[in-house]
Design an enzyme around this catalytic site. Structure first.
Site, PDB file in Angstrom:
ATOM      1  N   GLN A 131       1.115   8.137   0.713  1.00  0.00           N
ATOM      2  CA  GLN A 131       1.022   7.095  -0.308  1.00  0.00           C
ATOM      3  C   GLN A 131      -0.251   6.293  -0.129  1.00  0.00           C
ATOM      4  O   GLN A 131      -0.439   5.638   0.901  1.00  0.00           O
ATOM      5  CB  GLN A 131       2.241   6.171  -0.230  1.00  0.00           C
ATOM      6  CG  GLN A 131       2.270   5.066  -1.257  1.00  0.00           C
ATOM      7  CD  GLN A 131       3.554   4.247  -1.199  1.00  0.00           C
ATOM      8  OE1 GLN A 131       4.322   4.357  -0.247  1.00  0.00           O
ATOM      9  NE2 GLN A 131       3.791   3.418  -2.182  1.00  0.00           N
ATOM     10  N   TYR A 133      -1.642   3.371  -1.448  1.00  0.00           N
ATOM     11  CA  TYR A 133      -1.561   2.081  -2.138  1.00  0.00           C
ATOM     12  C   TYR A 133      -2.358   1.007  -1.386  1.00  0.00           C
ATOM     13  O   TYR A 133      -3.346   0.500  -1.877  1.00  0.00           O
ATOM     14  CB  TYR A 133      -0.100   1.636  -2.251  1.00  0.00           C
ATOM     15  CG  TYR A 133       0.658   2.167  -3.443  1.00  0.00           C
ATOM     16  CD1 TYR A 133       0.230   3.270  -4.162  1.00  0.00           C
ATOM     17  CD2 TYR A 133       1.857   1.566  -3.845  1.00  0.00           C
ATOM     18  CE1 TYR A 133       0.942   3.753  -5.246  1.00  0.00           C
ATOM     19  CE2 TYR A 133       2.584   2.040  -4.929  1.00  0.00           C
ATOM     20  CZ  TYR A 133       2.128   3.137  -5.625  1.00  0.00           C
ATOM     21  OH  TYR A 133       2.843   3.608  -6.699  1.00  0.00           O
ATOM     22  N   GLU A 253      11.717   3.604  -4.746  1.00  0.00           N
ATOM     23  CA  GLU A 253      11.673   3.456  -3.289  1.00  0.00           C
ATOM     24  C   GLU A 253      12.976   2.897  -2.744  1.00  0.00           C
ATOM     25  O   GLU A 253      13.368   3.208  -1.621  1.00  0.00           O
ATOM     26  CB  GLU A 253      10.508   2.546  -2.896  1.00  0.00           C
ATOM     27  CG  GLU A 253      10.327   2.400  -1.398  1.00  0.00           C
ATOM     28  CD  GLU A 253       9.101   1.586  -1.034  1.00  0.00           C
ATOM     29  OE1 GLU A 253       8.592   1.755   0.079  1.00  0.00           O
ATOM     30  OE2 GLU A 253       8.648   0.781  -1.879  1.00  0.00           O
ATOM     31  N   SER A 380       6.376  -7.157   1.342  1.00  0.00           N
ATOM     32  CA  SER A 380       6.504  -8.248   2.305  1.00  0.00           C
ATOM     33  C   SER A 380       7.502  -9.294   1.825  1.00  0.00           C
ATOM     34  O   SER A 380       7.789  -9.421   0.627  1.00  0.00           O
ATOM     35  CB  SER A 380       5.138  -8.905   2.545  1.00  0.00           C
ATOM     36  OG  SER A 380       4.743  -9.633   1.399  1.00  0.00           O
ATOM     37  N   GLU A 382       7.116 -12.439   1.567  1.00  0.00           N
ATOM     38  CA  GLU A 382       6.505 -13.405   0.659  1.00  0.00           C
ATOM     39  C   GLU A 382       6.482 -12.873  -0.769  1.00  0.00           C
ATOM     40  O   GLU A 382       6.770 -13.614  -1.730  1.00  0.00           O
ATOM     41  CB  GLU A 382       5.078 -13.723   1.131  1.00  0.00           C
ATOM     42  CG  GLU A 382       5.006 -14.526   2.421  1.00  0.00           C
ATOM     43  CD  GLU A 382       5.216 -13.672   3.665  1.00  0.00           C
ATOM     44  OE1 GLU A 382       5.368 -12.437   3.524  1.00  0.00           O
ATOM     45  OE2 GLU A 382       5.236 -14.250   4.766  1.00  0.00           O
TER      46      GLU A 382
END
Length: 402
Positions: A131, A133, A253, A380, A382
């Site tokens: 991946q 990203y 995912e 994450s 956050e």
């Protein structure tokens, strides 16, 4: 949400259990428990052979539609498969990114030609995927992607030429392909002008450098793209509309495989309880309380995961379903970190030193160290809180540049 299983489902569970019991014998028996987060470097060739054995017997891509080579299993049967796979302590699969993420994305967004080219090879575990990203400046803030691609005429027709750097690229050092989010419209910013490209890794212009982790493994990589090329038709969705495709992939995912993850967590918790009984730490009432809390929280986590999956299956997206995917990510990451901390408390002073030189860690030390990253990878904490605040609760967006 109906938590009961039909007679057909239970018959399917028996089929899965019988297959795994028979298959995980002989040479494959030694693979039990190998691989997984922080341990993907273990027995790569042997696990690849196991993955291909699954494919030969029709146990890969079980949730894909039958017209694309899958089994077309119902949600409940997919949950059963992942739960039984985890209960059997079967080795972590090497083709997760292809089977669980890219494959469903190609089914949803890809052209018939892309589906015919890639899906059979994913199902047969003939090609592994990574991946592309995250970047050094675009991890949690994925919209800040700076990797760029431009169309050029090549000797065999038009191609995308890609320049940039990706990081935290799982298993890129033994994968054959990587799906890359790149900026293809000069001057574009944030979510605009991005494209979702399928790029071969075995070519000049691609360098994968494994990153050594605290746990001693190197499943992550830095990937440098310097004039790397891929054919012009290997863009998924329309050029410049890659953000929609990238977000669609992230929706896959957190699919039914999370229930298998919960079963794996339960096995780890039982191991910590057994350790506490063996070394006497269970006699400490504070330790007993923490272990009991973890057990209760894990059961609640499982039911919430089932509720979230039921909502999405019913046609709701993450926001409409109360942000179930983001909530689940926050909950399991925090729970798993606490499990690692309790494991170290149970170990006591023995947890402070490696088993042997130079850096031979036991499974509980690896759990503690790798779990520190749980609140970062896969979205994450956050970012998940921002999603819940802005898209579910309707709070004002975070000011930019502050």
């Amino acid at each position: 949400m109906d938590l009961s299983y039909s007679a057909e489902d239970e018959a399917f569970r028996a089929e899965v259990r019988a297959f795994l019991e028979e298959a995980l014998r002989g040479d494959f028996a030694e693979l039990r428990g190998l691989g997984g987060p922080g341990r993907d470097h273990e027995a790569v060739e042997e696990r690849l052979a196991w993955n291909r054995h699954l494919a030969e017997h029709g146990w890969t891509c079980v949730g894909w539609p039958t017209e694309h080579g899958g089994r077309g299993l119902s949600l409940s049967q997919q949950v059963i498969f992942h739960e039984e796979y985890a209960r059997a302590d079967a080795p972590a699969r090497l083709n997760h990114l292809g089977e669980e993420l890219l494959g469903p994305t190609l089914i949803a967004f890809g052209t018939p030609e892309q589906q015919q080219r890639f899906l059979p090879r994913i199902r047969a575990v003939e090609e592994l995927w990574a991946q592309g990203y995250s970047e050094p400046g675009a991890g949690s803030d994925l919209a800040n992607v700076q990797t760029r691609a431009r169309l050029e005429d090549g000797p065999e027709g038009p191609q995308w030429v890609i320049d940039g750097q990706k990081v935290w690229t799982s298993n890129a050092h033994f994968s054959q392909w990587v799906f890359v989010l790149a900026r293809t419209e000069p001057g574009s910013q944030r979510h605009h002008g991005l494209s979702f490209l399928l790029v071969p890794l075995d070519q000049e212009g691609v360098e994968a450098r494994p990153i050594e982790q605290l746990t001693g493994g190197s499943e992550f990589n830095e990937v440098f793209l310097t004039g790397a090329r891929t054919d012009a038709d290997l863009v998924v969705g329309e050029p410049g509309q890659g953000w929609r495709v990238a977000m669609g992939l992230l929706g896959f995912e957190r699919g039914v495989s999370v229930l298998g993850q919960v079963v794996g967590f339960a096995r780890e918790l039982r191991g910590v309880v057994d350790l506490a009984r063996a070394n006497g730490a269970i006699d400490d009432p504070l330790v007993r309380d923490r272990l009991a809390d973890l057990a209760v929280e894990l059961e609640v986590m499982r039911f919430n995961a089932l509720r979230g999956l039921a909502a999405v299956t019913g046609g709701e997206d993450s926001a409409a379903g109360g942000g179930a995917a983001s909530i689940f990510k926050l909950v399991w990451a925090a729970w798993h970190k606490r499990l690692g901390e309790v494991a170290m408390e149970v170990l006591g002073a023995a947890g402070l030193t490696a088993r042997a030189a130079p850096y031979d860690l036991d499974e509980w030390q690896r759990l503690f160290l790798f779990a520190r990253a749980d609140s970062i990878y896969g979205g994450s904490d956050e970012v998940q809180r921002n999603i819940l605040a802005e898209r579910v609760l309707g709070l004002p967006r975070e000011p930019k540049g502050v």
